[in-house]
Motif scaffolding. Structure first.
Motif, PDB file in Angstrom:
ATOM      1  N   ARG A  78     -68.524  36.324   9.678  1.00 49.94           N
ATOM      2  CA  ARG A  78     -67.650  36.871   8.786  1.00 49.94           C
ATOM      3  C   ARG A  78     -68.172  38.336   7.946  1.00 49.94           C
ATOM      4  O   ARG A  78     -69.374  38.392   7.900  1.00 49.94           O
ATOM      5  CB  ARG A  78     -67.788  35.772   7.632  1.00 49.94           C
ATOM      6  N   PRO A  79     -67.510  39.345   7.741  1.00 46.90           N
ATOM      7  CA  PRO A  79     -67.897  40.456   7.307  1.00 46.90           C
ATOM      8  C   PRO A  79     -68.383  39.963   5.814  1.00 46.90           C
ATOM      9  O   PRO A  79     -68.222  39.137   5.278  1.00 46.90           O
ATOM     10  CB  PRO A  79     -66.652  41.546   7.142  1.00 46.90           C
ATOM     11  N   ARG A  82     -65.935  41.366  -0.486  1.00 48.73           N
ATOM     12  CA  ARG A  82     -65.875  42.437  -1.340  1.00 48.73           C
ATOM     13  C   ARG A  82     -66.139  42.448  -2.561  1.00 48.73           C
ATOM     14  O   ARG A  82     -65.761  43.559  -3.558  1.00 48.73           O
ATOM     15  CB  ARG A  82     -64.418  43.018  -0.957  1.00 48.73           C
TER      16      ARG A  82
END
Length: 218
Positions: A78-79, A82
């Motif tokens: 998973r990035p 944000r």
């Protein structure tokens, strides 16, 4: 129930009460599912309903082992988040998914959606014609099933994590190898009321005529 209310509140339900789901309700959902469109109207679906306690226990054991592999792999891939809101939302989803993995066998009914292991890739004198996955001829039926369940006050979710050990699922349920298991849908009354899911605004994911044009006039 209004159609758009049903659509907007048909979200992944992973925590179920002990209230039963009747055979008649399940068949109502299957009737709705079979009205879904499919490529060439081939109607490739089969539905396997699992309500037997021992059968559910066997599927639940496989599912948990699959999820124990899937969850850490997902977290590694998973990035970065944000925003704190995105992080909180992912946390809620992860906790609900873990709960399902630990309690799948307690759902009143488990529905396995099957289709023959077929290819829809055709050939002509220029080569292969890739028209996409044949699963596209089954997932509209799955969505119909879930919408019908919502209309009956029944919660559902679509999961494919079991496919990590699909052959074991086939063995537990006596499914021939020629069938792909394209979806597992647990069914049950939700512990909490149905609500509208948190989603990105449609304007954020919509493009007009060419990718990147965010208004029709661009």
């Amino acid at each position: 129930m209004d159609l758009f209310e049903a659509i907007n509140t048909t979200r992944a339900v992973r925590r179920f009460s002990d209230e039963p789901v009747s055979d008649g309700e399940i068949l109502t959902c299957i009737r709705a599912a079979t009205q879904g469109p499919s490529g060439g109207n081939i109607q490739p679906w089969q539905f396997l309903i699992v309500t037997d306690v021992d059968e559910k226990r066997g599927l639940a054991e496989i599912y948990r082992r699959a999820y124990d592999r899937y969850e850490p792999a997902l977290l590694r891939a998973r990035p970065p988040f944000r925003s704190e809101e995105e992080k909180a939302g992912f946390g809620r989803m992860a906790r609900a998914s873990r709960h399902l993995a630990e309690h799948l066998g307690e759902a009143p009914a488990l529905v396995l959606v099957l289709m023959p292991n077929i290819s829809m890739t055709l050939q002509d004198d220029q080569g292969s014609l890739d028209v996409g996955t044949p699963f596209a001829s089954v997932y509209p039926a799955v969505q119909n099933f879930m919408l019908a369940a919502r209309g009956l006050g029944i919660g559902t979710t679509l999961t494919t994590v079991y496919r990590i050990y699909q052959d074991e699922v086939r063995a537990v349920c006596g499914i021939p190898e020629r069938y792909e298991i394209v979806a597992l849908i647990p069914m049950g009354r939700p512990r909490k009321p149905f609500t509208v899911g948190r989603r990105r605004p449609c304007e954020q994911v919509t493009h007009w005529n060419r990718f990147g044009n965010k208004t029709k006039g661009e």
